[in-house]
Design a protein around this motif. Sequence first.
Motif, mmCIF file in Angstrom:
data_model
loop_
_atom_site.group_PDB
_atom_site.id
_atom_site.type_symbol
_atom_site.label_atom_id
_atom_site.label_comp_id
_atom_site.label_asym_id
_atom_site.label_seq_id
_atom_site.Cartn_x
_atom_site.Cartn_y
_atom_site.Cartn_z
ATOM 1 N N TYR A 20 65.267 -74.967 13.435
ATOM 2 C CA TYR A 20 64.423 -76.034 13.991
ATOM 3 C C TYR A 20 65.256 -77.185 14.561
ATOM 4 C CZ TYR A 20 60.136 -73.899 12.283
ATOM 5 O OH TYR A 20 59.078 -73.055 12.089
ATOM 6 N N SER A 21 66.536 -77.292 14.124
ATOM 7 C CA SER A 21 67.390 -78.372 14.626
ATOM 8 C C SER A 21 67.576 -78.250 16.153
ATOM 9 C CB SER A 21 68.736 -78.360 13.924
ATOM 10 O OG SER A 21 69.304 -77.078 14.057
ATOM 11 N N TRP A 22 67.506 -77.009 16.610
ATOM 12 C CA TRP A 22 67.615 -76.744 18.048
ATOM 13 C C TRP A 22 66.465 -77.449 18.797
ATOM 14 C CZ3 TRP A 22 64.366 -72.601 20.408
ATOM 15 C CH2 TRP A 22 64.594 -72.438 21.795
ATOM 16 N N VAL A 23 65.265 -77.340 18.220
ATOM 17 C CA VAL A 23 64.103 -77.973 18.841
ATOM 18 C C VAL A 23 64.242 -79.493 18.799
ATOM 19 C CG1 VAL A 23 61.603 -78.205 18.748
ATOM 20 C CG2 VAL A 23 62.675 -76.048 18.099
ATOM 21 N N GLU A 24 64.705 -79.954 17.628
ATOM 22 C CA GLU A 24 64.848 -81.403 17.473
ATOM 23 C C GLU A 24 65.825 -81.964 18.506
ATOM 24 O OE1 GLU A 24 65.840 -82.278 13.369
ATOM 25 O OE2 GLU A 24 64.207 -80.963 12.699
ATOM 26 N N LEU A 49 63.942 -69.097 17.840
ATOM 27 C CA LEU A 49 63.803 -70.204 16.898
ATOM 28 C C LEU A 49 64.460 -69.856 15.566
ATOM 29 C CD1 LEU A 49 62.411 -72.910 17.253
ATOM 30 C CD2 LEU A 49 60.367 -71.938 16.223
ATOM 31 N N GLU A 50 64.285 -68.610 15.149
ATOM 32 C CA GLU A 50 64.867 -68.178 13.883
ATOM 33 C C GLU A 50 66.394 -68.211 13.968
ATOM 34 O OE1 GLU A 50 64.563 -64.120 12.650
ATOM 35 O OE2 GLU A 50 64.314 -64.699 10.559
ATOM 36 N N ALA A 51 66.900 -67.742 15.093
ATOM 37 C CA ALA A 51 68.346 -67.690 15.275
ATOM 38 C C ALA A 51 68.948 -69.091 15.320
ATOM 39 C CB ALA A 51 68.662 -66.931 16.560
ATOM 40 N N LYS A 52 68.269 -70.003 16.012
ATOM 41 C CA LYS A 52 68.887 -71.318 16.249
ATOM 42 C C LYS A 52 68.410 -72.401 15.274
ATOM 43 C CE LYS A 52 69.603 -70.447 21.173
ATOM 44 N NZ LYS A 52 69.108 -70.722 22.530
#
Lengths: 450, 254
Positions: free
Chosen positions: B241-245, B236-239
């Motif tokens: 929160y936009s990754w989750v979105e 999550l840190e690497a990618k």
Amino acid sequence: MTHVQDTLHPFALRFEELEANRSADGPEWTRRLRRAAMAAFSEVGIPTPKHEEWKYTDVRELDRMTLVHADETSVLDAGPGSVSPLQAGSDETILRVVLLDGRFAPTLSDLSSAPAGVRVEPLSVVLREGRAELESHLGSVATIEDHPFVALNTAFFQDGVHIFVPAGCKERVTVHVVHIAGASDSSGGRANVSHPRNLYVLGESAEVRVIEEYSSHDEGSPSDRIFLTNPVTEAVIGPNARLELYKVARESSQVFHVAGTFARIDRDGHLDAHNVSQGGRLVRNDLRVELVGSGGGCVLNGLNVANGRQLMDDHTEIVHAVAHCASREYYRSVLSDESQGVFNGKVFVRPDAQKTDGIQSNNALVLSPKALMNTKPQLEIYADDVKCTHGATIGQLDPDSLFYLRSRGIDAEAARRMLVHAFASDVVDRMAWEPMRVLAGSILDETLGR
Amino acid sequence: MLEIKNLHVQADGNEILKGLSLHVGAGEVHAIMGPNGSGKSTLANVLAGREEYEVTDGSVEFLGKDLLELEPEERAHLGVFLAFQYPVEIPGVNNTYFLKAALNSMRKERGESELDAVDFLKLVREKLKVLHMEESLLSRPVNEGFSGGEKKRNEVFQMAVLEPKLAILDETDSGLDIDALKDVAAGVNALRSPDRGFLVVTHYQRLLDYIVPDFVHVLYKGQIVKSGGKELALELEAKGYSWVEEQALAAESK
């Protein structure tokens, strides 16, 4: 518009009765003072809400009361078993003066341990002996012109406490004055009106602690019967002298308590005036301090705890007449049910009073949607190099604080109690005399525990 | 020990949690991560019993009891503790007095005798050391005039004294410098035990370097959209929160 009165006010009638028999009562100058006071009172009468100073405090019921003053033939009621809940620590010597309906009660009082040179006496004794020392002080600090109830007191007072501490007295004297209303029966029935009058004179560097406690003993009187307790205290605080004054009002809900406290402070003198009000249908305190010598100071500190339909009104006035004086004023009210609070804080800084340092604050905690607080700071500053601040808040218990305490396992009632005590602690902690802090704490518990 | 099922929560008419389910077992540390406005703090506050939130659906069971039926103080007595995101300043209430009242209310509920002043002080001194807190903080009013770091330390200190069964940390790491963060983490780690569960709500992965979680959940728009082990936090840190979105949007469009 002129005001025409066809019948005499009950107080004026009573005054005429007394005048007829007064020839032997005290020196001529007191009779003159009383007549002037009665004239001043008659001019205004019992104030109505049309008077600016009485806008929120309606005392018109007093116009209709049947007056029964205690007199020479009064019979002391058995009275309460214990005169006061205030118990001093064992290492403190206390002189106790008990007044019943404005009259000195020698059997309940104890004045035996006054230090040499210090005089603590019933005012009536000093007047009867015609000692000249009173003439220059009595009525010199409390003025009959601006305050109808001071005029009323001056016209009618029978007794009270006179404290005189000479210059250079090195002991601090503690005097506990207990006034009990409705404690005597006279020909007209249970006494219901009293005008205790106190005069404290502190010489240079003298130190005195006075506790004025007002309670009542009106069990068994009809519930529609009203009482008036109308005390006036004058304090003349000499150079570098200190007066620590506590005033506690805890009378019943039938009592109108209308009081005036007036102090004049000479150079480097100091007044700590603490006020705790719990009882009474209505408690009105007028407190005026005149700072007339440089380096003088005062702390006015008050706690009002009201519930039911009580009204508690503090009108304070601090006059900075000269430079380099400091005044502090902290008043807090805890209002429950349909109770009301009034605060009016005047601070006058005269043109010569440079370097005045004044702080005023008034905070109210309103615990019920029907409780009401009216607060009005009134600063009039005519000097240019002064530091004066004032602040007022009216609020409820903070829901975030309540949740925080409850989330730690403290139940809702204990959490409320904790927060109310915390609110009051600002003024309670400032009271140096421990029995008063204890009493203030139990007063808060009583009001919360109902 | 904690079983949240299909939890729906509203505040001021807006639905914030929209069917959240979560199981926390004894001895487990769960981290809840998510962007601003995802409902992290709402979850923490609802569990502690804050009244501004309205639960419209779902259930929360804690140690076999319906948690949502209980008053905040009853939840505390049962063993729920919330370390506040914004600890409340309470002028006029002394820190020691407050904490002693809190501890004794717990002990009373558990049928234990109240601690006297001497035993209380002994207990408290031990806990202060772990958090590198000055003893003078005890005599001050609750949180009044405390720095941000002192406030957060004070939360963990209270937790250490009250020894809850479920500790919820609501962004306890936010705004802390590294020293305070280490102290806070040490305080939490000292409390880790097989019979105690942790719900660590955080915005930043950094905290999880010091408090190593067993599970990481990503909260997004009021639901848990992703769960995994501690490596999920790193990903999550690497990618970001936009990754989750993006993943959530993709899932919606399917």
